[in-house]
Design a protein around this motif. Structure first.
Motif, PDB file in Angstrom:
ATOM      1  N   MET A 125       0.813  -1.209   0.000  1.00  0.00           N
ATOM      2  CA  MET A 125       0.000   0.000   0.000  1.00  0.00           C
ATOM      3  C   MET A 125       0.850   1.263   0.000  1.00  0.00           C
ATOM      4  O   MET A 125       0.509   2.271  -0.629  1.00  0.00           O
ATOM      5  N   ASP A 126       1.971   1.230   0.680  1.00  0.00           N
ATOM      6  CA  ASP A 126       2.814   2.405   0.841  1.00  0.00           C
ATOM      7  C   ASP A 126       3.271   2.981  -0.493  1.00  0.00           C
ATOM      8  O   ASP A 126       3.438   4.197  -0.632  1.00  0.00           O
ATOM      9  N   ASP A 127       3.446   2.139  -1.489  1.00  0.00           N
ATOM     10  CA  ASP A 127       3.988   2.589  -2.768  1.00  0.00           C
ATOM     11  C   ASP A 127       3.127   3.666  -3.412  1.00  0.00           C
ATOM     12  O   ASP A 127       3.636   4.605  -4.014  1.00  0.00           O
ATOM     13  N   GLY A 128       1.806   3.546  -3.280  1.00  0.00           N
ATOM     14  CA  GLY A 128       0.941   4.551  -3.866  1.00  0.00           C
ATOM     15  C   GLY A 128       0.420   5.564  -2.871  1.00  0.00           C
ATOM     16  O   GLY A 128       0.335   6.758  -3.154  1.00  0.00           O
ATOM     17  N   VAL A 129       0.103   5.102  -1.662  1.00  0.00           N
ATOM     18  CA  VAL A 129      -0.573   5.953  -0.679  1.00  0.00           C
ATOM     19  C   VAL A 129       0.339   6.996  -0.044  1.00  0.00           C
ATOM     20  O   VAL A 129      -0.059   8.144   0.158  1.00  0.00           O
ATOM     21  N   TYR A 130       1.573   6.634   0.271  1.00  0.00           N
ATOM     22  CA  TYR A 130       2.466   7.580   0.950  1.00  0.00           C
ATOM     23  C   TYR A 130       2.678   8.836   0.126  1.00  0.00           C
ATOM     24  O   TYR A 130       2.593   9.957   0.636  1.00  0.00           O
ATOM     25  N   ARG A 131       2.898   8.679  -1.143  1.00  0.00           N
ATOM     26  CA  ARG A 131       3.164   9.826  -2.007  1.00  0.00           C
ATOM     27  C   ARG A 131       1.944  10.728  -2.165  1.00  0.00           C
ATOM     28  O   ARG A 131       2.052  11.951  -2.156  1.00  0.00           O
ATOM     29  N   ARG A 132       0.758  10.120  -2.281  1.00  0.00           N
ATOM     30  CA  ARG A 132      -0.439  10.879  -2.621  1.00  0.00           C
ATOM     31  C   ARG A 132      -1.227  11.405  -1.423  1.00  0.00           C
ATOM     32  O   ARG A 132      -1.928  12.411  -1.531  1.00  0.00           O
ATOM     33  N   PHE A 133      -1.132  10.721  -0.269  1.00  0.00           N
ATOM     34  CA  PHE A 133      -2.035  11.053   0.825  1.00  0.00           C
ATOM     35  C   PHE A 133      -1.350  11.521   2.113  1.00  0.00           C
ATOM     36  O   PHE A 133      -2.017  12.016   3.008  1.00  0.00           O
ATOM     37  N   TYR A 134      -0.048  11.365   2.208  1.00  0.00           N
ATOM     38  CA  TYR A 134       0.660  11.778   3.418  1.00  0.00           C
ATOM     39  C   TYR A 134       0.856  13.297   3.415  1.00  0.00           C
ATOM     40  O   TYR A 134       1.284  13.876   2.410  1.00  0.00           O
ATOM     41  N   SER A 135       0.552  13.962   4.546  1.00  0.00           N
ATOM     42  CA  SER A 135       0.585  15.424   4.605  1.00  0.00           C
ATOM     43  C   SER A 135       1.975  16.001   4.363  1.00  0.00           C
ATOM     44  O   SER A 135       2.112  17.125   3.883  1.00  0.00           O
ATOM     45  N   GLY A 136       3.019  15.233   4.674  1.00  0.00           N
ATOM     46  CA  GLY A 136       4.373  15.716   4.444  1.00  0.00           C
ATOM     47  C   GLY A 136       4.738  15.805   2.983  1.00  0.00           C
ATOM     48  O   GLY A 136       5.792  16.350   2.627  1.00  0.00           O
ATOM     49  N   ASN A 137       3.872  15.298   2.124  1.00  0.00           N
ATOM     50  CA  ASN A 137       4.130  15.322   0.685  1.00  0.00           C
ATOM     51  C   ASN A 137       3.217  16.287  -0.062  1.00  0.00           C
ATOM     52  O   ASN A 137       2.946  16.098  -1.258  1.00  0.00           O
ATOM     53  N   ILE A 138       2.711  17.314   0.626  1.00  0.00           N
ATOM     54  CA  ILE A 138       1.908  18.327  -0.065  1.00  0.00           C
ATOM     55  C   ILE A 138       2.861  19.233  -0.835  1.00  0.00           C
ATOM     56  O   ILE A 138       3.229  20.324  -0.402  1.00  0.00           O
ATOM     57  N   THR A 139       3.290  18.724  -1.959  1.00  0.00           N
ATOM     58  CA  THR A 139       4.223  19.426  -2.841  1.00  0.00           C
ATOM     59  C   THR A 139       3.791  19.164  -4.282  1.00  0.00           C
ATOM     60  O   THR A 139       3.059  18.205  -4.552  1.00  0.00           O
ATOM     61  N   PRO A 140       4.183  19.990  -5.228  1.00  0.00           N
ATOM     62  CA  PRO A 140       3.810  19.771  -6.628  1.00  0.00           C
ATOM     63  C   PRO A 140       4.145  18.354  -7.095  1.00  0.00           C
ATOM     64  O   PRO A 140       5.244  17.854  -6.871  1.00  0.00           O
ATOM     65  N   GLY A 141       3.172  17.706  -7.713  1.00  0.00           N
ATOM     66  CA  GLY A 141       3.377  16.377  -8.252  1.00  0.00           C
ATOM     67  C   GLY A 141       3.206  15.247  -7.268  1.00  0.00           C
ATOM     68  O   GLY A 141       3.347  14.082  -7.633  1.00  0.00           O
ATOM     69  N   ASN A 142       2.888  15.542  -6.026  1.00  0.00           N
ATOM     70  CA  ASN A 142       2.719  14.488  -5.034  1.00  0.00           C
ATOM     71  C   ASN A 142       1.316  14.522  -4.429  1.00  0.00           C
ATOM     72  O   ASN A 142       0.368  14.150  -5.084  1.00  0.00           O
ATOM     73  N   ASN A 143       1.182  14.999  -3.198  1.00  0.00           N
ATOM     74  CA  ASN A 143      -0.135  15.081  -2.563  1.00  0.00           C
ATOM     75  C   ASN A 143      -0.847  16.338  -3.056  1.00  0.00           C
ATOM     76  O   ASN A 143      -1.035  17.298  -2.324  1.00  0.00           O
ATOM     77  N   TYR A 144      -1.243  16.316  -4.336  1.00  0.00           N
ATOM     78  CA  TYR A 144      -1.877  17.486  -4.937  1.00  0.00           C
ATOM     79  C   TYR A 144      -3.297  17.697  -4.402  1.00  0.00           C
ATOM     80  O   TYR A 144      -3.892  18.757  -4.609  1.00  0.00           O
ATOM     81  N   MET A 145      -3.863  16.688  -3.698  1.00  0.00           N
ATOM     82  CA  MET A 145      -5.164  16.856  -3.065  1.00  0.00           C
ATOM     83  C   MET A 145      -5.047  17.655  -1.776  1.00  0.00           C
ATOM     84  O   MET A 145      -6.045  18.041  -1.192  1.00  0.00           O
ATOM     85  N   GLN A 146      -3.823  17.870  -1.322  1.00  0.00           N
ATOM     86  CA  GLN A 146      -3.517  18.655  -0.126  1.00  0.00           C
ATOM     87  C   GLN A 146      -4.196  18.087   1.120  1.00  0.00           C
ATOM     88  O   GLN A 146      -4.691  18.817   1.970  1.00  0.00           O
ATOM     89  N   ILE A 147      -4.202  16.776   1.221  1.00  0.00           N
ATOM     90  CA  ILE A 147      -4.807  16.107   2.377  1.00  0.00           C
ATOM     91  C   ILE A 147      -3.876  16.247   3.571  1.00  0.00           C
ATOM     92  O   ILE A 147      -2.688  15.936   3.487  1.00  0.00           O
ATOM     93  N   ASN A 148      -4.426  16.708   4.673  1.00  0.00           N
ATOM     94  CA  ASN A 148      -3.654  16.872   5.914  1.00  0.00           C
ATOM     95  C   ASN A 148      -4.490  16.326   7.058  1.00  0.00           C
ATOM     96  O   ASN A 148      -5.286  17.038   7.660  1.00  0.00           O
ATOM     97  N   ASP A 149      -4.330  15.042   7.332  1.00  0.00           N
ATOM     98  CA  ASP A 149      -5.144  14.344   8.318  1.00  0.00           C
ATOM     99  C   ASP A 149      -4.216  13.572   9.248  1.00  0.00           C
ATOM    100  O   ASP A 149      -3.608  12.576   8.850  1.00  0.00           O
TER     101      ASP A 149
END
Length: 219
Positions: A125-149
């Motif tokens: 799961m980490d391969d896809g979820v860490y990049r897209r959903f982790y708040s520390g990755n709110i950067t261009p091209g990563n957590n573009y949904m800006q999820i901070n939970d």
């Protein structure tokens, strides 16, 4: 409300000719500790209307959905646009060239809603979820949904670092539950990757990134 109003089976029928099953988790079914008993979102138009009314939008509302001209994104977007009309929600669908899309949505976070892929090239799961959903990755091209939970962060990081298989499995399920309950995004389906092999070969698998685990193959 929007999640309840979307019929994933119809989306896949239009987008990929019904060649894949709907997906209810933010990661594909081949990941380690995939929760087979997970209770995903349910298609229920009447419930969607009730939720809209509770939120103060009994007559619906309008929003813009940006996507690329690629059929893998534009077709499901068109299906969703049509379905949301059933609850009075009007979607202004804007399709654009891939480079423009990536700049506006992926890098600048400039969008109301969008459709995009979450790649998971390895069975974790980490391969896809860490990049897209982790708040520390709110950067261009990563957590573009800006999820901070914080609770979601904890589940993601615990799955990433724990040596306890049971604890990791619980985190995999918890991630899916949080994303479902908070409606951060709506999983739709996974893409197909084709691989031709001898019909007698067992344990054949290939994932979205065309990574093959030969250790599972046998005669």
């Amino acid at each position: 409300a929007i999640c309840c109003a979307i019929n994933k089976a119809d989306v896949t029928a239009l987008a990929v000719n019904g060649s894949v099953d709907p997906l209810y988790t933010p990661y594909p079914t081949f990941v380690e500790n995939f929760p087979e008993d997970f209770d995903g979102d349910v298609y229920d138009v009447e419930k969607a209307k009730e939720l809209l009314a509770e939120a103060g939008y009994p007559n619906g509302f309008k929003f813009t959905m940006k996507t690329t001209t690629q059929s893998g994104y534009s077709k499901p977007a068109e299906a969703i646009q049509g379905q949301l009309m059933n609850i009075g929600v009007e979607v202004n669908l804007v399709t654009m060239e891939r480079g423009t899309y990536l700049q506006e949505v992926y890098n600048n976070f400039d969008y109301d809603a969008t459709i995009w892929a979450v790649s998971c090239d390895y069975p974790n799961m980490d391969d896809g979820v860490y990049r897209r959903f982790y708040s520390g990755n709110i950067t261009p091209g990563n957590n573009y949904m800006q999820i901070n939970d914080p609770e979601l962060d904890e589940a993601i990081l615990t799955n990433r670092t724990s040596a306890d298989p049971a604890e990791r499995a619980a985190c995999v399920k918890r991630v899916a539950e949080i994303i479902r309950d908070e409606a951060y995004c709506l999983p739709l389906y996974t893409s197909l990757t084709n691989l031709a092999t001898n019909s007698n070969l067992k344990g054949v698998n290939v994932n979205y990134g065309s990574v093959v685990d030969f250790s599972k193959w046998s005669w």
